[in-house]
Structures are given as structure tokens and as C-alpha cells.
Design a protein around this motif. Structure first.
Motif, mmCIF file in Angstrom:
data_model
loop_
_atom_site.group_PDB
_atom_site.id
_atom_site.type_symbol
_atom_site.label_atom_id
_atom_site.label_comp_id
_atom_site.label_asym_id
_atom_site.label_seq_id
_atom_site.Cartn_x
_atom_site.Cartn_y
_atom_site.Cartn_z
ATOM 1 N N GLU A 198 1.302 -16.389 1.123
ATOM 2 C CA GLU A 198 1.622 -17.574 0.328
ATOM 3 C C GLU A 198 1.933 -18.766 1.232
ATOM 4 O O GLU A 198 2.769 -18.697 2.115
ATOM 5 N N GLY A 199 1.216 -19.847 1.001
ATOM 6 C CA GLY A 199 1.461 -21.063 1.751
ATOM 7 C C GLY A 199 0.770 -21.111 3.101
ATOM 8 O O GLY A 199 1.017 -22.022 3.884
ATOM 9 N N GLY A 200 -0.105 -20.158 3.401
ATOM 10 C CA GLY A 200 -0.755 -20.169 4.705
ATOM 11 C C GLY A 200 -2.011 -19.331 4.701
ATOM 12 O O GLY A 200 -2.470 -18.853 3.658
ATOM 13 N N PRO A 201 -2.588 -19.128 5.890
ATOM 14 C CA PRO A 201 -3.807 -18.329 5.982
ATOM 15 C C PRO A 201 -3.564 -16.886 5.565
ATOM 16 O O PRO A 201 -2.444 -16.375 5.681
ATOM 17 N N ASP A 202 -4.600 -16.243 5.069
ATOM 18 C CA ASP A 202 -4.508 -14.816 4.808
ATOM 19 C C ASP A 202 -4.171 -14.087 6.103
ATOM 20 O O ASP A 202 -4.560 -14.512 7.194
ATOM 21 N N ILE A 203 -3.433 -12.986 5.977
ATOM 22 C CA ILE A 203 -3.214 -12.113 7.127
ATOM 23 C C ILE A 203 -4.421 -11.186 7.184
ATOM 24 O O ILE A 203 -4.627 -10.367 6.285
ATOM 25 N N ARG A 204 -5.237 -11.332 8.231
ATOM 26 C CA ARG A 204 -6.543 -10.676 8.265
ATOM 27 C C ARG A 204 -6.602 -9.570 9.305
ATOM 28 O O ARG A 204 -5.725 -9.421 10.147
ATOM 29 N N HIS A 205 -7.685 -8.792 9.193
ATOM 30 C CA HIS A 205 -8.023 -7.733 10.141
ATOM 31 C C HIS A 205 -6.978 -6.608 10.172
ATOM 32 O O HIS A 205 -6.852 -5.887 11.167
ATOM 33 N N LEU A 206 -6.206 -6.465 9.085
ATOM 34 C CA LEU A 206 -5.154 -5.454 9.068
ATOM 35 C C LEU A 206 -5.729 -4.043 9.091
ATOM 36 O O LEU A 206 -6.797 -3.771 8.541
ATOM 37 N N ILE A 207 -4.988 -3.151 9.737
ATOM 38 C CA ILE A 207 -5.326 -1.727 9.740
ATOM 39 C C ILE A 207 -4.638 -1.080 8.545
ATOM 40 O O ILE A 207 -3.435 -1.247 8.352
ATOM 41 N N GLN A 208 -5.389 -0.377 7.724
ATOM 42 C CA GLN A 208 -4.792 0.373 6.608
ATOM 43 C C GLN A 208 -4.638 1.827 7.025
ATOM 44 O O GLN A 208 -5.548 2.424 7.611
ATOM 45 N N THR A 209 -3.476 2.406 6.744
ATOM 46 C CA THR A 209 -3.216 3.797 7.119
ATOM 47 C C THR A 209 -2.450 4.516 6.028
ATOM 48 O O THR A 209 -1.727 3.884 5.240
ATOM 49 N N ASP A 210 -2.612 5.843 5.975
ATOM 50 C CA ASP A 210 -1.824 6.637 5.039
ATOM 51 C C ASP A 210 -0.616 7.282 5.717
ATOM 52 O O ASP A 210 0.106 8.063 5.093
ATOM 53 N N ALA A 211 -0.379 6.973 7.002
ATOM 54 C CA ALA A 211 0.867 7.397 7.640
ATOM 55 C C ALA A 211 2.023 6.788 6.851
ATOM 56 O O ALA A 211 1.995 5.606 6.516
ATOM 57 N N ALA A 212 3.027 7.588 6.524
ATOM 58 C CA ALA A 212 4.122 7.114 5.678
ATOM 59 C C ALA A 212 4.833 5.928 6.331
ATOM 60 O O ALA A 212 5.405 6.054 7.411
ATOM 61 N N ILE A 213 4.758 4.781 5.685
ATOM 62 C CA ILE A 213 5.450 3.571 6.124
ATOM 63 C C ILE A 213 6.334 3.120 4.973
ATOM 64 O O ILE A 213 5.853 2.920 3.854
#
Length: 356
Positions: free
Chosen positions: A180-195
Motif C-alpha cells: 500500500e502506497g508504494g511499489p509491489d514487493i516482487r520476486h518473493l519466494i513462496q514456501t510451505d515451511a511453517a512461518i
């Protein structure tokens, strides 16, 4: 023979026939599996670089006007270098007036803020001073060659439960989250490790024990891990953190044009055009020198000027997407914009400048 005598004889016979209680024998386990041993070694080698962050917020009593601090939250962080710089998420320290760092050996430090980049959800703190003995640092890896399915490990302090290890896989790559209010946060790594809450700012490691990301967010209606977590890739961290340490802020590349997602969406619907409508051109900017024209307001409504429809040949249709695409480049690099003006399509080559 009376009943009492018969009962006594029966009880004696039962005692004589009952087997004696046996003590269970512990079965030797044998050697741990190679994968287990590797995971244990990975955790032991990395845990010393992971820190526990607790924050406090300064508040003023309405009646007495006394100023005091109250606990705000907690999270995780990573020892970045021997100078005592700590990398964490911006949202871990956002709004806090104080932050305390605890190392795995029990040492505690009051941290000072060095720099933040909200658009990447990254922040750098500083602890220690002359003679600071930094823990062993986690080796730096790369996120450019990650593959869906490979093992990953997260270390952090979920719900305040310090130095917790979870394991999973890379579930997806190049994810984006709106910012919100800025650029998208891009290139994120998606994982199923419990976070979970509290893991934020901790490291995501590959099976070689190298840093490949900084855990940043979860997707969960309940607020707890639902098997969908995200991490800022280490390639982004390596681009942003040195600037935060040196300048206290991230110097983003820019073209000198401005837009707004809400206004942009209305203009797109009205004109039935997918792209980013240029709403303002900064005087003296590279866009101004290239002759880009912003939209203008008339009595009949808004008249579009230039519309950015692609960057280096890749379509863009949101302001956050355009800003995030520009962030993949460095100040001084050149990019090609595809523009639409009054129905005519043209391309311009522009050199990125330093933004604010």
C-alpha cells in the motif's frame, strides 16, 4: 470349607500364577540418517547468527503527561557483518521507539536504527561497538537459481518461542504482494515451511545452509501458518542492504513520472486501455527532457497524455507493477518505454535517475 477360606485360597492361586512385571528394554537407535544429521548441522551452524528482536513504543499518559514505554512486538533478525549490523523486516520495527537485540549466547544490546526500505520490507539495525564479537555469519547464497521443490529451512522466533527451526520446500517463485502506497514487493519466494508471527526477519536457508531469503509474511485468514509463507529473496537483500548501511535509505531508480493506482484504474476503465497513465512529469527529470506529456484536466474531464503500456517489452498495467519493474534496474541503466499517445504507439529509451 467356608467362603472366607475359599476366597483366600483363590487369591493365593492367582498371585502364584500371575507373571512377574518386566522392565522394558531400551532399543538402541543406531546412527541418525544422513538427512537428519545434515539438518542438525545446518541448524547448529546457523542459529548463532539469528537474533531475537523485541520492540517497545513510547506513549504519553493522557492525564499525567508522563512519558513511558510499553512492549510493542517481537520478531527475528540476522547478524549481517562483524560491525554489528542486523537485518530484519521493516514491519518488525515500524512504529517502535526502541529495539532490543538478544543473541543466542544470551548477550543483549540496545539497537539503533541505521536505515529502512519499506518498499522491500527491509530494515537495518546496529548493535555493539568497539571490540564487538560477532557470531559466525551465515554464508550468502543466491536466489536466481532456486527451483520449485527444493528443500528450505526457516529459523526464527515464532510467537516468541526463540530459535525455532522449520523445514519445507520452495512452493513457488517470483510471487508479488501489493504494498500500500508504494511499489509491489516482487520476486518473493513462496514456501510451505511453517512461518508464523515472530518469524519475520529471520533467515530462509537452502540445504547447503546458505542464506537465500529473509522471511517476511504469511498468508493466513487465522493469522497462523497455513503453509503459505513468503521471503524477500537474497538477491534483493544484497542490492538493498548495502545502500541502507551506507546511505540510511534505498536510492530507487526513477523516470520522473507519477501516477496513482485509484485514478489509473478509473482512467483505464473509461478509456478501455491497459497501462499506466502519466499524471505528472517532474520538471527537469529524464521524462521531462524526453518530452513525456502528463494527463490534463479540462471542463469535460481528464484528457490522457502519455500512457506507459510496456517496459522493455513487458506489459505493465498497474502503477505498483511499473515501479517494481524499475526497481529491478540500477540508477544509470537505460530502459525502453512503450508509450501510447492519442492512439499512436512509440518507444523511447531513457536513462534511470536517482529518486528520492
Amino acid at each position: 470349607m467356608n467362603i472366607a477360606l475359599l476366597s483366600a485360597v483363590g487369591s493365593l492361586l492367582l498371585l502364584q500364577s500371575a507373571p512377574a512385571a518386566e522392565t522394558p528394554i531400551v532399543t538402541p537407535r543406531g546412527d541418525l540418517g544422513a538427512d537428519e544429521r545434515a539438518t542438525i548441522d545446518l541448524f547448529q551452524n546457523a542459529r548463532g547468527s539469528v537474533v531475537f528482536i523485541s520492540t517497545r513504543e513510547r506513549v504519553t499518559n493522557f492525564w499525567t503527561r508522563n512519558v513511558y514505554t510499553v512492549p510493542r512486538g517481537s520478531g527475528s533478525g540476522l547478524v549481517w557483518d562483524n560491525a554489528g549490523h542486523i537485518v530484519t523486516n521493516y514491519h518488525v520495527i515500524e512504529g517502535a521507539s526502541e529495539a532490543q537485540i538478544q543473541l543466542v549466547d544470551g548477550r543483549e544490546f540496545n539497537a539503533r536504527l541505521v536505515g529502512v526500505s519499506p518498499q522491500h520490507d527491509l530494515a537495518v539495525l546496529k548493535i555493539g561497538g568497539a571490540g564487538f564479537a560477532a557470531p559466525r555469519r551465515i554464508p550468502i547464497g543466491t536466489s536466481s537459481d532456486l527451483q520449485v521443490g527444493q528443500n528450505v529451512f526457516a529459523i526464527g522466533n515464532p510467537f516468541g518461542l526463540d530459535w525455532t527451526l522449520t523445514k519445507g520446500i520452495v512452493s513457488a517463485l517470483d510471487r508479488s504482494l501489493p504494498n500500500e502506497g508504494g511499489p509491489d514487493i516482487r520476486h518473493l519466494i513462496q514456501t510451505d515451511a511453517a512461518i508464523n508471527p515472530g518469524n519475520s526477519g529471520g533467515p530462509l536457508l537452502d540445504s547447503a545452509g546458505r542464506l537465500i531469503g529473509i522471511n517476511t509474511a504469511i498468508y493466513s485468514p487465522s493469522g497462523a501458518s497455513a503453509g503459505i509463507g513468503f521471503a524477500v529473496p537474497v538477491d534483493t537483500v544484497m542490492r538493498v542492504v548495502p545502500q541502507l548501511i551506507e546511505n540510511g535509505r534505498y536510492i530507487r531508480p526513477t523516470l520522473g513520472i507519477e501516477s496513482d493506482d485509484d485514478i489509473n484504474d478509473r482512467l483505464k476503465r473509461a478509456a478501455d486501455i491497459e497501462g499506466v497513465f502519466v499524471l505528472r512529469v517532474a520538471p527537469g527529470s529524464v521524462a521531462d527532457r524526453a518530452g513525456l506529456i502528463p494527463a490534463r484536466r479540462t471542463r469535460r474531464g481528464v484528457v490522457p497524455g502519455d500512457i506507459v503500456v510496456a517496459l522493455n517489452g513487458r506489459p505493465v498495467d498497474r502503477v505498483g507493477d511499473l515501479l517494481a519493474r524499475l526497481d529491478d534496474f540500477s540508477v544509470g541503466e537505460r530502459v525502453e518505454l512503450t508509450l501510447l499517445r492519442s492512439g499512436d504507439r512509440r518507444r523511447v529509451n531513457l536513462q534511470l535517475e536517482a529518486g528520492n
